[in-house]
Write a protein that holds these residues in place. Structure first.
Motif, PDB file in Angstrom:
ATOM      1  N   ALA A  92       0.810  -1.224   0.000  1.00 18.79           N
ATOM      2  CA  ALA A  92       0.000   0.000   0.000  1.00 18.79           C
ATOM      3  C   ALA A  92       0.839   1.268   0.000  1.00 18.79           C
ATOM      4  O   ALA A  92       0.295   2.367  -0.161  1.00 18.79           O
ATOM      5  CB  ALA A  92      -0.925   0.008   1.213  1.00 18.79           C
ATOM      6  N   SER A  93       2.131   1.156   0.182  1.00 18.57           N
ATOM      7  CA  SER A  93       2.987   2.338   0.263  1.00 18.57           C
ATOM      8  C   SER A  93       2.995   3.108  -1.050  1.00 18.57           C
ATOM      9  O   SER A  93       3.193   2.537  -2.132  1.00 18.57           O
ATOM     10  CB  SER A  93       4.420   1.910   0.612  1.00 18.57           C
ATOM     11  OG  SER A  93       5.282   3.032   0.642  1.00 18.57           O
ATOM     12  N   GLY A  94       2.765   4.408  -0.972  1.00 19.92           N
ATOM     13  CA  GLY A  94       2.790   5.271  -2.148  1.00 19.92           C
ATOM     14  C   GLY A  94       1.567   5.190  -3.025  1.00 19.92           C
ATOM     15  O   GLY A  94       1.537   5.828  -4.081  1.00 19.92           O
ATOM     16  N   LYS A  95       0.563   4.439  -2.643  1.00 16.68           N
ATOM     17  CA  LYS A  95      -0.638   4.282  -3.468  1.00 16.68           C
ATOM     18  C   LYS A  95      -1.713   5.287  -3.060  1.00 16.68           C
ATOM     19  O   LYS A  95      -1.769   5.745  -1.921  1.00 16.68           O
ATOM     20  CB  LYS A  95      -1.199   2.857  -3.353  1.00 16.68           C
ATOM     21  CG  LYS A  95      -0.376   1.822  -4.117  1.00 16.68           C
ATOM     22  CD  LYS A  95      -1.029   0.471  -4.071  1.00 16.68           C
ATOM     23  CE  LYS A  95      -0.400  -0.497  -5.062  1.00 16.68           C
ATOM     24  NZ  LYS A  95       1.039  -0.602  -4.920  1.00 16.68           N
ATOM     25  N   THR A  96      -2.558   5.615  -4.021  1.00 13.92           N
ATOM     26  CA  THR A  96      -3.668   6.519  -3.756  1.00 13.92           C
ATOM     27  C   THR A  96      -4.778   5.777  -3.012  1.00 13.92           C
ATOM     28  O   THR A  96      -4.743   4.545  -2.870  1.00 13.92           O
ATOM     29  CB  THR A  96      -4.232   7.084  -5.062  1.00 13.92           C
ATOM     30  OG1 THR A  96      -4.762   6.004  -5.853  1.00 13.92           O
ATOM     31  CG2 THR A  96      -3.143   7.784  -5.864  1.00 13.92           C
ATOM     32  N   LYS A  97      -5.764   6.544  -2.554  1.00  9.25           N
ATOM     33  CA  LYS A  97      -6.876   5.943  -1.822  1.00  9.25           C
ATOM     34  C   LYS A  97      -7.630   4.947  -2.684  1.00  9.25           C
ATOM     35  O   LYS A  97      -8.005   3.862  -2.223  1.00  9.25           O
ATOM     36  CB  LYS A  97      -7.818   7.043  -1.326  1.00  9.25           C
ATOM     37  CG  LYS A  97      -8.977   6.537  -0.488  1.00  9.25           C
ATOM     38  CD  LYS A  97      -9.831   7.676   0.016  1.00  9.25           C
ATOM     39  CE  LYS A  97     -11.011   7.162   0.840  1.00  9.25           C
ATOM     40  NZ  LYS A  97     -11.858   8.280   1.322  1.00  9.25           N
ATOM     41  N   ARG A  98      -7.855   5.283  -3.958  1.00  8.70           N
ATOM     42  CA  ARG A  98      -8.569   4.367  -4.846  1.00  8.70           C
ATOM     43  C   ARG A  98      -7.763   3.092  -5.075  1.00  8.70           C
ATOM     44  O   ARG A  98      -8.335   1.993  -5.124  1.00  8.70           O
ATOM     45  CB  ARG A  98      -8.853   5.059  -6.181  1.00  8.70           C
ATOM     46  CG  ARG A  98      -9.468   4.150  -7.228  1.00  8.70           C
ATOM     47  CD  ARG A  98     -10.033   4.910  -8.389  1.00  8.70           C
ATOM     48  NE  ARG A  98     -11.183   5.707  -8.012  1.00  8.70           N
ATOM     49  CZ  ARG A  98     -11.934   6.377  -8.876  1.00  8.70           C
ATOM     50  NH1 ARG A  98     -11.655   6.342 -10.172  1.00  8.70           N
ATOM     51  NH2 ARG A  98     -12.963   7.087  -8.467  1.00  8.70           N
ATOM     52  N   GLU A  99      -6.443   3.205  -5.216  1.00  9.01           N
ATOM     53  CA  GLU A  99      -5.618   2.018  -5.411  1.00  9.01           C
ATOM     54  C   GLU A  99      -5.628   1.130  -4.168  1.00  9.01           C
ATOM     55  O   GLU A  99      -5.608  -0.102  -4.283  1.00  9.01           O
ATOM     56  CB  GLU A  99      -4.184   2.444  -5.757  1.00  9.01           C
ATOM     57  CG  GLU A  99      -4.053   3.087  -7.130  1.00  9.01           C
ATOM     58  CD  GLU A  99      -2.681   3.682  -7.367  1.00  9.01           C
ATOM     59  OE1 GLU A  99      -2.300   3.863  -8.536  1.00  9.01           O
ATOM     60  OE2 GLU A  99      -1.982   3.980  -6.373  1.00  9.01           O
ATOM     61  N   VAL A 100      -5.666   1.748  -2.982  1.00  4.40           N
ATOM     62  CA  VAL A 100      -5.744   0.957  -1.747  1.00  4.40           C
ATOM     63  C   VAL A 100      -7.098   0.259  -1.650  1.00  4.40           C
ATOM     64  O   VAL A 100      -7.189  -0.893  -1.196  1.00  4.40           O
ATOM     65  CB  VAL A 100      -5.489   1.850  -0.519  1.00  4.40           C
ATOM     66  CG1 VAL A 100      -5.706   1.074   0.775  1.00  4.40           C
ATOM     67  CG2 VAL A 100      -4.072   2.408  -0.544  1.00  4.40           C
ATOM     68  N   GLU A 101      -8.163   0.926  -2.088  1.00  5.96           N
ATOM     69  CA  GLU A 101      -9.482   0.286  -2.094  1.00  5.96           C
ATOM     70  C   GLU A 101      -9.479  -0.955  -2.982  1.00  5.96           C
ATOM     71  O   GLU A 101     -10.066  -1.990  -2.640  1.00  5.96           O
ATOM     72  CB  GLU A 101     -10.538   1.278  -2.577  1.00  5.96           C
ATOM     73  CG  GLU A 101     -10.860   2.390  -1.580  1.00  5.96           C
ATOM     74  CD  GLU A 101     -11.859   3.371  -2.135  1.00  5.96           C
ATOM     75  OE1 GLU A 101     -12.107   3.331  -3.372  1.00  5.96           O
ATOM     76  OE2 GLU A 101     -12.395   4.189  -1.368  1.00  5.96           O
ATOM     77  N   GLN A 102      -8.812  -0.866  -4.135  1.00  2.00           N
ATOM     78  CA  GLN A 102      -8.724  -2.018  -5.027  1.00  2.00           C
ATOM     79  C   GLN A 102      -7.887  -3.131  -4.410  1.00  2.00           C
ATOM     80  O   GLN A 102      -8.174  -4.325  -4.591  1.00  2.00           O
ATOM     81  CB  GLN A 102      -8.143  -1.583  -6.370  1.00  2.00           C
ATOM     82  CG  GLN A 102      -9.041  -0.631  -7.146  1.00  2.00           C
ATOM     83  CD  GLN A 102      -8.390  -0.103  -8.404  1.00  2.00           C
ATOM     84  OE1 GLN A 102      -7.193  -0.288  -8.610  1.00  2.00           O
ATOM     85  NE2 GLN A 102      -9.169   0.555  -9.244  1.00  2.00           N
ATOM     86  N   LEU A 103      -6.837  -2.749  -3.661  1.00  3.97           N
ATOM     87  CA  LEU A 103      -6.018  -3.745  -2.969  1.00  3.97           C
ATOM     88  C   LEU A 103      -6.843  -4.501  -1.934  1.00  3.97           C
ATOM     89  O   LEU A 103      -6.770  -5.738  -1.825  1.00  3.97           O
ATOM     90  CB  LEU A 103      -4.822  -3.054  -2.310  1.00  3.97           C
ATOM     91  CG  LEU A 103      -3.918  -3.919  -1.427  1.00  3.97           C
ATOM     92  CD1 LEU A 103      -3.242  -4.999  -2.271  1.00  3.97           C
ATOM     93  CD2 LEU A 103      -2.869  -3.056  -0.726  1.00  3.97           C
ATOM     94  N   VAL A 104      -7.651  -3.768  -1.170  1.00  2.00           N
ATOM     95  CA  VAL A 104      -8.512  -4.402  -0.167  1.00  2.00           C
ATOM     96  C   VAL A 104      -9.544  -5.302  -0.838  1.00  2.00           C
ATOM     97  O   VAL A 104      -9.852  -6.398  -0.349  1.00  2.00           O
ATOM     98  CB  VAL A 104      -9.196  -3.338   0.700  1.00  2.00           C
ATOM     99  CG1 VAL A 104     -10.204  -3.961   1.647  1.00  2.00           C
ATOM    100  CG2 VAL A 104      -8.157  -2.535   1.488  1.00  2.00           C
ATOM    101  N   ALA A 105     -10.080  -4.848  -1.977  1.00  2.00           N
ATOM    102  CA  ALA A 105     -11.082  -5.646  -2.682  1.00  2.00           C
ATOM    103  C   ALA A 105     -10.496  -6.965  -3.175  1.00  2.00           C
ATOM    104  O   ALA A 105     -11.187  -7.993  -3.197  1.00  2.00           O
ATOM    105  CB  ALA A 105     -11.657  -4.851  -3.851  1.00  2.00           C
ATOM    106  N   ARG A 106      -9.223  -6.958  -3.583  1.00  2.00           N
ATOM    107  CA  ARG A 106      -8.584  -8.206  -4.012  1.00  2.00           C
ATOM    108  C   ARG A 106      -8.333  -9.144  -2.832  1.00  2.00           C
ATOM    109  O   ARG A 106      -8.453 -10.356  -2.953  1.00  2.00           O
ATOM    110  CB  ARG A 106      -7.267  -7.903  -4.730  1.00  2.00           C
ATOM    111  CG  ARG A 106      -7.420  -7.296  -6.104  1.00  2.00           C
ATOM    112  CD  ARG A 106      -6.137  -7.389  -6.886  1.00  2.00           C
ATOM    113  NE  ARG A 106      -5.047  -6.676  -6.233  1.00  2.00           N
ATOM    114  CZ  ARG A 106      -4.734  -5.409  -6.450  1.00  2.00           C
ATOM    115  NH1 ARG A 106      -5.449  -4.702  -7.318  1.00  2.00           N
ATOM    116  NH2 ARG A 106      -3.724  -4.826  -5.819  1.00  2.00           N
ATOM    117  N   MET A 107      -7.956  -8.574  -1.690  1.00  2.00           N
ATOM    118  CA  MET A 107      -7.628  -9.394  -0.529  1.00  2.00           C
ATOM    119  C   MET A 107      -8.881  -9.930   0.161  1.00  2.00           C
ATOM    120  O   MET A 107      -8.884 -11.058   0.660  1.00  2.00           O
ATOM    121  CB  MET A 107      -6.805  -8.575   0.470  1.00  2.00           C
ATOM    122  CG  MET A 107      -5.457  -8.129  -0.060  1.00  2.00           C
ATOM    123  SD  MET A 107      -4.535  -7.235   1.192  1.00  2.00           S
ATOM    124  CE  MET A 107      -4.385  -8.487   2.463  1.00  2.00           C
TER     125      MET A 107
END
Length: 304
Positions: free
Chosen positions: A55-70
Motif C-alpha cells: 500500500a505504500s505510495g498508493k492513492t486511496k482508490r488504489e488501496v481500495e482495489q487492494l482491499v477488494a482483491r484481498m
C-alpha cells in the motif's frame, strides 16, 4: 479537527496499539492514515509488513482495489427503493424552518477484483426512466438487471458525446483543409484525441503525466495568434488548469484574465428569445451543433 480527521486518528491509534510496527510506517510517511482506515479489517500480525509495503505510495482508490482483491465481497443486488422520509427532531420548534436533508454523494466502491458497487440517489423522474428502460429491454434483459441497463445507457451516451466533442465517426471521411487559419476541424480534433487519449498530455519535470480526465481542452502548441495552424500536429490535449497555465506563459496573466473577463461579460448579455434560437436551430442545425460543441469543449483559453 473535523469528524473525519478525528475518526482517522482514532482508528490509527487503535491499530498501532494492536500492531506497534505501524507506528514507524506512519512516522516515516510510508503509509497515510486514510489507507490505514481502509486496511484496518485485513491487517494482521502475519501480513502487516507485506500489506504496508503493497500500500505504500498508493492513492486511496488504489488501496481500495487492494482491499477488494484481498477480501472480496459478493455482488450487490440491483434495486430501486424509496428512501425514508427524514423528520425533524423534537427539539426543532414549529417556528423554525426544517433543515434540508443532506444528499450523500454518488459512490463507486470496489468490492472485488474488477467488480464495483455503484450507489446514487435518484429523483422520481430518473426512477421512472429506469423502470421504462427496464420494460423496453425486457426481451434482451429478462432478469431486469439494472447493471445491464446502466451499462447500455452509458455506452450510448459516450457514443453521442464522442461524436459531439471528439469528432469521432463510424465512417472515414476525406479531411479538407480549413479555409480559416488556425481553425480546428473535426478530423484534426479526432486525431488529437486519438493520439493523446482522454487524459491531459502535460508531463511535469518529474516525468509524471497529469492524470486529469475531466474538463479537457484542445490547445495550440504554437498559439493561433502567433501563426499556429489548426492541424493535429499543432494540437495537444490539456486540462483546463494546464491550458490556462500555458496561455499565461505565452501572453501573460493580465492578458488571459482580461480575455476571461471579456468572455464572461459577453456570456451574461441578454439571451436571444427562444423563438429566435429555435428558428436558427431549424435552419442551420449543423452550425448550431458545432457552436455548442466548441463552447462545451473549449479550445484555447486565450483564443490564441
Amino acid at each position: 479537527m473535523s469528524e473525519g480527521e478525528a475518526f482517522r486518528r482514532l482508528a490509527a491509534a487503535r491499530l498501532v496499539r494492536r500492531l506497534p510496527v505501524l507506528l514507524d510506517a506512519i512516522a516515516s510517511g510510508q503509509i497515510h492514515l486514510s489507507s490505514l482506515v481502509l486496511l484496518r479489517d485485513v491487517l494482521t500480525e502475519s501480513n502487516v509488513d507485506e500489506i504496508v509495503a503493497a500500500a505504500s505510495g498508493k492513492t486511496k482508490r488504489e488501496v481500495e482495489q487492494l482491499v477488494a482483491r484481498m477480501a472480496p465481497k459478493p455482488d450487490v443486488e440491483g434495486s430501486i427503493r424509496k428512501l425514508p422520509d427524514r423528520r425533524p427532531s423534537s427539539s426543532t420548534t414549529s417556528s423554525q424552518a426544517p433543515t434540508p436533508s443532506r444528499v450523500p454523494p454518488s459512490q463507486l466502491q470496489a468490492i472485488a477484483e474488477r467488480r464495483y458497487k455503484v450507489q446514487l440517489t435518484a429523483n422520481e423522474v430518473l426512477r421512472d426512466k429506469l423502470e421504462l428502460a427496464r420494460a423496453l429491454m425486457s426481451h434482451q434483459n429478462p432478469s431486469g438487471d439494472l447493471a445491464i441497463i446502466v451499462e447500455r445507457a452509458v455506452e450510448l451516451l459516450i457514443e453521442k458525446l464522442s461524436k459531439e466533442k471528439l469528432g469521432t465517426t463510424s465512417r472515414t471521411r476525406r479531411s479538407k483543409p480549413s479555409a480559416k487559419h488556425g481553425y480546428v476541424t473535426r478530423a484534426a480534433r479526432r486525431e488529437a484525441f486519438e493520439r493523446d487519449g482522454m487524459q491531459c498530455s502535460f508531463v511535469g519535470a518529474n516525468g509524471e503525466r497529469c492524470p486529469a480526465r475531466s474538463f479537457l481542452e484542445l490547445d495550440h502548441v504554437t498559439p493561433r495568434a502567433l501563426g499556429g495552424s489548426g492541424e493535429a500536429e499543432n494540437l495537444r490535449v490539456l486540462c483546463r488548469a494546464h491550458n490556462g497555465d500555458a496561455a499565461e506563459r505565452v501572453f501573460g496573466r493580465a492578458h488571459v484574465e482580461a480575455r476571461i473577463r471579456t468572455f464572461r461579460k459577453r456570456s451574461t448579455r441578454r439571451p436571444r428569445s427562444q423563438r429566435t434560437v429555435r428558428r436558427t436551430a431549424q435552419r442551420f442545425p449543423a452550425q448550431v451543433q458545432r457552436r455548442e460543441s466548441s463552447h462545451l469543449y473549449g479550445v484555447d483559453v486565450a483564443r490564441r
